[in-house]
Design a protein around this motif. Structure first.
Motif, PDB file in Angstrom:
ATOM      1  N   ARG A   1      -1.381   0.341  23.896  1.00 15.98           N
ATOM      2  CA  ARG A   1      -2.243  -0.488  23.041  1.00 15.98           C
ATOM      3  C   ARG A   1      -2.219  -0.019  21.590  1.00 15.98           C
ATOM      4  N   TYR A   2      -1.703   1.190  21.370  1.00 19.15           N
ATOM      5  CA  TYR A   2      -1.538   1.670  19.993  1.00 19.15           C
ATOM      6  C   TYR A   2      -0.251   1.121  19.370  1.00 19.15           C
ATOM      7  N   VAL A   3       0.571   0.493  20.206  1.00 20.99           N
ATOM      8  CA  VAL A   3       1.870  -0.004  19.740  1.00 20.99           C
ATOM      9  C   VAL A   3       1.882  -1.532  19.633  1.00 20.99           C
ATOM     10  N   ILE A   4       1.317  -2.194  20.656  1.00 19.79           N
ATOM     11  CA  ILE A   4       1.424  -3.658  20.737  1.00 19.79           C
ATOM     12  C   ILE A   4       0.045  -4.310  20.551  1.00 19.79           C
ATOM     13  N   VAL A   5       0.024  -5.402  19.792  1.00 20.16           N
ATOM     14  CA  VAL A   5      -1.232  -6.141  19.588  1.00 20.16           C
ATOM     15  C   VAL A   5      -1.571  -6.920  20.865  1.00 20.16           C
ATOM     16  N   THR A   6      -2.815  -6.770  21.339  1.00 19.95           N
ATOM     17  CA  THR A   6      -3.298  -7.478  22.528  1.00 19.95           C
ATOM     18  C   THR A   6      -4.447  -8.399  22.095  1.00 19.95           C
ATOM     19  N   PRO A   7      -4.904  -9.292  22.980  1.00 18.61           N
ATOM     20  CA  PRO A   7      -6.080 -10.096  22.623  1.00 18.61           C
ATOM     21  C   PRO A   7      -7.264  -9.203  22.249  1.00 18.61           C
ATOM     22  N   ASN A   8      -7.464  -8.108  22.980  1.00 17.50           N
ATOM     23  CA  ASN A   8      -8.583  -7.207  22.670  1.00 17.50           C
ATOM     24  C   ASN A   8      -8.490  -6.708  21.227  1.00 17.50           C
ATOM     25  N   PHE A   9      -7.291  -6.354  20.807  1.00 16.16           N
ATOM     26  CA  PHE A   9      -7.063  -5.813  19.461  1.00 16.16           C
ATOM     27  C   PHE A   9      -7.368  -6.890  18.406  1.00 16.16           C
ATOM     28  N   HIS A  10      -6.828  -8.101  18.590  1.00 15.25           N
ATOM     29  CA  HIS A  10      -7.026  -9.132  17.556  1.00 15.25           C
ATOM     30  C   HIS A  10      -8.457  -9.656  17.541  1.00 15.25           C
ATOM     31  N   HIS A  11      -9.148  -9.618  18.696  1.00 14.19           N
ATOM     32  CA  HIS A  11     -10.544 -10.081  18.700  1.00 14.19           C
ATOM     33  C   HIS A  11     -11.407  -9.251  17.762  1.00 14.19           C
ATOM     34  N   TRP A  12     -11.092  -7.953  17.634  1.00 14.20           N
ATOM     35  CA  TRP A  12     -11.878  -7.113  16.712  1.00 14.20           C
ATOM     36  C   TRP A  12     -11.683  -7.575  15.275  1.00 14.20           C
ATOM     37  N   HIS A  13     -10.534  -8.183  14.983  1.00 13.60           N
ATOM     38  CA  HIS A  13     -10.301  -8.689  13.629  1.00 13.60           C
ATOM     39  C   HIS A  13     -11.253  -9.836  13.289  1.00 13.60           C
ATOM     40  N   HIS A  14     -11.724 -10.525  14.333  1.00 15.07           N
ATOM     41  CA  HIS A  14     -12.605 -11.685  14.103  1.00 15.07           C
ATOM     42  C   HIS A  14     -14.074 -11.325  14.215  1.00 15.07           C
ATOM     43  N   ARG A  15     -14.388 -10.048  14.362  1.00 19.38           N
ATOM     44  CA  ARG A  15     -15.784  -9.658  14.537  1.00 19.38           C
ATOM     45  C   ARG A  15     -16.586  -9.952  13.270  1.00 19.38           C
ATOM     46  N   GLN A  16     -17.852 -10.380  13.511  1.00 24.85           N
ATOM     47  CA  GLN A  16     -18.695 -10.784  12.387  1.00 24.85           C
ATOM     48  C   GLN A  16     -19.623  -9.639  11.982  1.00 24.85           C
ATOM     49  N   ASP A  17     -19.094  -8.513  11.553  1.00 20.21           N
ATOM     50  CA  ASP A  17     -19.980  -7.484  10.972  1.00 20.21           C
ATOM     51  C   ASP A  17     -19.208  -6.453  10.149  1.00 20.21           C
ATOM     52  N   GLN A  18     -19.941  -5.583   9.491  1.00 15.90           N
ATOM     53  CA  GLN A  18     -19.343  -4.639   8.544  1.00 15.90           C
ATOM     54  C   GLN A  18     -18.317  -3.708   9.187  1.00 15.90           C
ATOM     55  N   GLU A  19     -18.602  -3.249  10.429  1.00 22.40           N
ATOM     56  CA  GLU A  19     -17.757  -2.225  11.061  1.00 22.40           C
ATOM     57  C   GLU A  19     -16.291  -2.671  11.178  1.00 22.40           C
ATOM     58  N   ALA A  20     -16.117  -3.966  11.444  1.00 24.15           N
ATOM     59  CA  ALA A  20     -14.747  -4.459  11.667  1.00 24.15           C
ATOM     60  C   ALA A  20     -14.212  -5.265  10.494  1.00 24.15           C
ATOM     61  N   LEU A  21     -14.960  -5.285   9.395  1.00 26.29           N
ATOM     62  CA  LEU A  21     -14.576  -6.100   8.240  1.00 26.29           C
ATOM     63  C   LEU A  21     -13.285  -5.568   7.606  1.00 26.29           C
TER      64      LEU A  21
END
Ligand SMILES: [Zn+2]
Ligand SMILES: [Zn+2]
Length: 179
Positions: free
Chosen positions: A107-127
């Motif tokens: 998971r440190y090498v390949i983008v998964t749905p879990n990884f990209h979902h954090w990109h869409h998070r609505q808060d400061q931590e993942a901004l």
């Protein structure tokens, strides 16, 4: 590039495309004028297979032109470009689906749905984090990975929720927003 072994060339084309895509995506977040376009993609509040298709037409044209230009200049073969387009098309849909893919250390090498979902998070931590589309290691390399132990974030969307709803209003949004 045209003379390379198919699998080596396929790895390189994904790497080149993802490097361009990483910095383009980062610019969309860090340059206020570009964020106007990209905010439309982030306005989605429930993630599913259609979420990846929500993009402003200008963002689509700019990103695809920038990603395809070096691919053509480097001279990859038609077969490699075709395979790359299938991978890009599939992952753009798949990585927005709520499908749990735990790859262990991969998971440190390949983008998964879990990884990209954090990109869409609505808060400061993942901004302004997790920009890669295929190779997650780019975010670890450039210091923009979200290192949460949780599989999924809780809320999705733009912080402040200021993007208008509706297809035509979103088409107009980058030109009328006074942010
Ligand atoms: Zn983004
Ligand atoms: Zn997305």
């Amino acid at each position: 590039m045209a003379g390379l072994n198919f699998w080596v060339a396929l790895f390189l084309i994904v790497l080149v495309a993802d490097l361009v895509q990483y910095f383009t995506h980062r610019a969309y977040h860090e340059v206020p004028l570009l964020w106007r376009l990209h905010a439309v993609h982030h306005s989605v509040k429930s993630m599913d297979w259609m979420a990846g298709s929500r993009q402003h037409i200008l963002e689509l044209l700019i990103t695809r032109t920038l990603v395809l230009a070096p691919i053509y200049v480097l001279g990859f073969s038609k077969e490699v470009i075709d395979a790359h387009i299938i991978i890009v098309g599939f992952l753009a849909v798949f990585n927005h689906c709520k499908v749990n893919v735990r790859l262990g250390p991969l998971r440190y090498v390949i983008v998964t749905p879990n990884f990209h979902h954090w990109h869409h998070r609505q808060d400061q931590e993942a901004l302004d984090k997790t920009y890669a589309a295929h190779f997650a290691f780019l975010d670890y390399l450039f210091g923009t990975a979200v290192k949460s132990q949780r599989a999924w974030p809780s809320d999705y969307g733009v912080l402040g929720d200021y993007v208008s709803d509706g297809f035509f209003r979103q088409l107009k949004f980058p030109f009328v927003w006074k942010g």
